[in-house]
Design an enzyme around this catalytic site. Structure first.
Site, mmCIF file in Angstrom:
data_model
loop_
_atom_site.group_PDB
_atom_site.id
_atom_site.type_symbol
_atom_site.label_atom_id
_atom_site.label_comp_id
_atom_site.label_asym_id
_atom_site.label_seq_id
_atom_site.Cartn_x
_atom_site.Cartn_y
_atom_site.Cartn_z
ATOM 1 N N LYS A 18 0.859 -1.181 0.000
ATOM 2 C CA LYS A 18 0.000 0.000 0.000
ATOM 3 C C LYS A 18 0.898 1.236 0.000
ATOM 4 C CE LYS A 18 -3.619 2.638 0.343
ATOM 5 N NZ LYS A 18 -4.373 2.891 -0.910
ATOM 6 N N ASN A 39 -12.825 2.968 -6.919
ATOM 7 C CA ASN A 39 -12.420 3.128 -5.519
ATOM 8 C C ASN A 39 -12.013 4.555 -5.238
ATOM 9 O OD1 ASN A 39 -9.364 3.611 -4.715
ATOM 10 N ND2 ASN A 39 -9.353 2.479 -6.664
ATOM 11 N N GLY A 88 -8.455 6.864 -0.632
ATOM 12 C CA GLY A 88 -7.884 8.094 -0.065
ATOM 13 C C GLY A 88 -6.567 7.860 0.659
ATOM 14 N N LEU A 89 -5.776 6.913 0.145
ATOM 15 C CA LEU A 89 -4.419 6.697 0.660
ATOM 16 C C LEU A 89 -4.368 6.308 2.142
ATOM 17 C CD1 LEU A 89 -2.308 9.468 -1.090
ATOM 18 C CD2 LEU A 89 -1.625 7.091 -0.837
ATOM 19 N N CYS A 111 -1.931 8.685 -8.220
ATOM 20 C CA CYS A 111 -3.175 8.402 -7.482
ATOM 21 C C CYS A 111 -4.248 9.392 -7.931
ATOM 22 C CB CYS A 111 -2.963 8.520 -5.978
ATOM 23 S SG CYS A 111 -4.530 8.321 -5.086
ATOM 24 N N VAL A 163 -0.705 0.536 -15.583
ATOM 25 C CA VAL A 163 -1.149 1.865 -15.263
ATOM 26 C C VAL A 163 -1.873 1.870 -13.915
ATOM 27 C CG1 VAL A 163 -1.412 2.710 -17.631
ATOM 28 C CG2 VAL A 163 -3.299 1.413 -16.582
ATOM 29 N N ASN A 164 -1.978 3.073 -13.328
ATOM 30 C CA ASN A 164 -2.844 3.264 -12.160
ATOM 31 C C ASN A 164 -4.296 3.280 -12.657
ATOM 32 O OD1 ASN A 164 -3.865 4.025 -9.563
ATOM 33 N ND2 ASN A 164 -1.927 5.063 -9.150
ATOM 34 N N THR A 165 -5.229 3.551 -11.765
ATOM 35 C CA THR A 165 -6.644 3.545 -12.139
ATOM 36 C C THR A 165 -7.006 4.794 -12.944
ATOM 37 O OG1 THR A 165 -7.128 4.555 -10.013
ATOM 38 C CG2 THR A 165 -7.349 2.161 -10.164
HETATM 39 O O1 RRO Z 1 -5.797 5.129 -2.026
HETATM 40 C C1 RRO Z 1 -6.417 5.324 -3.092
HETATM 41 O O2 RRO Z 1 -7.550 5.839 -3.107
HETATM 42 C C2 RRO Z 1 -5.819 4.971 -4.400
HETATM 43 C C3 RRO Z 1 -4.487 5.143 -4.722
HETATM 44 BR BR1 RRO Z 1 -3.216 5.743 -3.497
HETATM 45 C C4 RRO Z 1 -4.035 4.869 -6.048
HETATM 46 O O3 RRO Z 1 -2.869 5.010 -6.411
HETATM 47 N N1 RRO Z 1 -4.960 4.430 -6.933
HETATM 48 C C5 RRO Z 1 -6.243 4.259 -6.605
HETATM 49 O O4 RRO Z 1 -7.051 3.854 -7.463
HETATM 50 N N2 RRO Z 1 -6.669 4.508 -5.335
#
Ligand code: RRO
Length: 324
Positions: A51, A75, A78-79, A138, A200-202
């Site tokens: 994470k 999603n 929020g880290l 993110c 890739v990220n989302t």
């Molecule tokens: O924590 C998130 O909401 C989140 C992160 Br850090 C990310 O890199 N990608 C994502 O879809 N959610």
């Protein structure tokens, strides 16, 4: 899990170390490994990405944090994470004890470049992991006053170059899908010193509840993942492969071996499983076995023979073909 019964060589040397197979768990889907410890033998995997870690602890966004979105998931976590201090005090010692031999990348996130650098500095003297994945993409928690760094190649270069001088460990950079062409962004990451690029990220998305006319997620918009993202991710790897020479890690919508092989053919050396792990924690192991079965069935002797073996358009059409 017992070693996979196959004639195909699944291991490869990357970043100066050996990956026993090409299948990792993606950031945000396995905590720091402890979340899946009981569900599968983590050491049967090629590795994991933790994470994302921030300087301070973060409680995350209001619920619901995850909703369905067609053939996808949205999603906005929020880290949520324990923060650098507790990661060093609790998570890394646990990882050192339980995950030795597994290749672990720590995902790092921040609002400003200095936060990334302070986290790398804070982790540098500790053991329990191989390298870093800088999360510059993110969609749910952007840098102060702006876009994610991955949408701004000059800003991205600054973060990566600053981290590069702080560590000799492998440094991955995770990019965002929502750019006109990800090739030059990947090139910027490589130029700034990245050892590998994760694509890739989302994808930013929104689900609206039509009765309440409010967002289905507590925080509003979120990041889209799952099968609907797969073709975007495969194309991103294909573009990055054309523009860079560092190893690529493909992620987005992988649910079975065929999906993973698409990423390998497009040029990824490693793949990461994300959303599918939530439905079945053993997905990564199944994907790995499936790659081996594909290799045995089609006569592929080693994983390197699949990587980048994409042959291009099936039947390139001229727009004037057939015209008189
Ligand atoms: O924590 C998130 O909401 C989140 C992160 Br850090 C990310 O890199 N990608 C994502 O879809 N959610």
């Amino acid at each position: 899990m017992r070693a996979i019964d196959t004639n195909m060589q699944l291991s490869q040397t990357l970043f100066g170390t050996t990956f026993s197979n090409p299948v990792l768990l993606a950031a945000g889907t396995c905590g720091f490994g402890e979340e899946l410890e009981d569900a599968l033998d983590l050491r049967s995997l090629g590795g994991i990405v933790t994470k994302s870690v921030t300087l301070e602890p973060r409680a995350g966004n209001p619920a619901p944090r995850v909703v369905e979105a067609g053939n996808a998931m949205l999603n906005s976590i929020g880290l949520a994470n324990p923060g650098l201090e507790r990661v060093c005090a609790e998570k890394l010692p646990w990882m050192t004890e339980h995950l030795s031999g597994l290749q672990v990348f720590v995902s790092v996130a921040g609002h400003v470049p200095e936060e990334y650098w302070r986290i790398v500095e804070g982790l540098e003297s500790t053991g329990g992991f191989l390298g870093y994945e800088l999360n510059l993409s993110c969609p749910n928690d952007t840098r102060l006053g702006g876009l994610p760094f991955a949408l701004d190649p000059e800003a991205l270069k600054g973060v990566v170059a600053g981290a590069r001088v702080l560590t000799d460990r492998p440094l991955l950079v995770k990019l965002a899908p929502n750019v006109p062409d990800i090739g030059p962004v990947a090139e910027a990451a490589e130029d700034a010193g990245a050892d590998g690029i994760t694509l890739v990220n989302t994808m930013p998305g929104l689900v609206i509840d039509v009765e309440s006319r409010t967002a289905a997620l507590g925080a509003g918009s979120g990041g889209l993942s799952g099968p609907a993202l797969r073709a975007v991710g495969v194309n991103a790897v294909h573009r990055a492969r054309a523009c860079t020479s560092v190893p690529l890690l493909g992620v987005g919508g992988i649910t079975d071996a065929g999906d993973a092989i698409q990423y390998l053919l497009a040029g990824a050396s490693l793949v990461q499983i994300g959303t599918a792990t939530f439905a079945d924690p053993r997905t990564a192991q199944k994907v790995c076995k499936g790659i081996a079965r594909h290799g045995d069935r089609t006569g592929v002797e080693k994983i390197q023979d699949l990587i980048g073996a994409y042959q291009g358009a099936n039947r390139p059409l001229s727009v004037t073909e057939g015209a008189h």
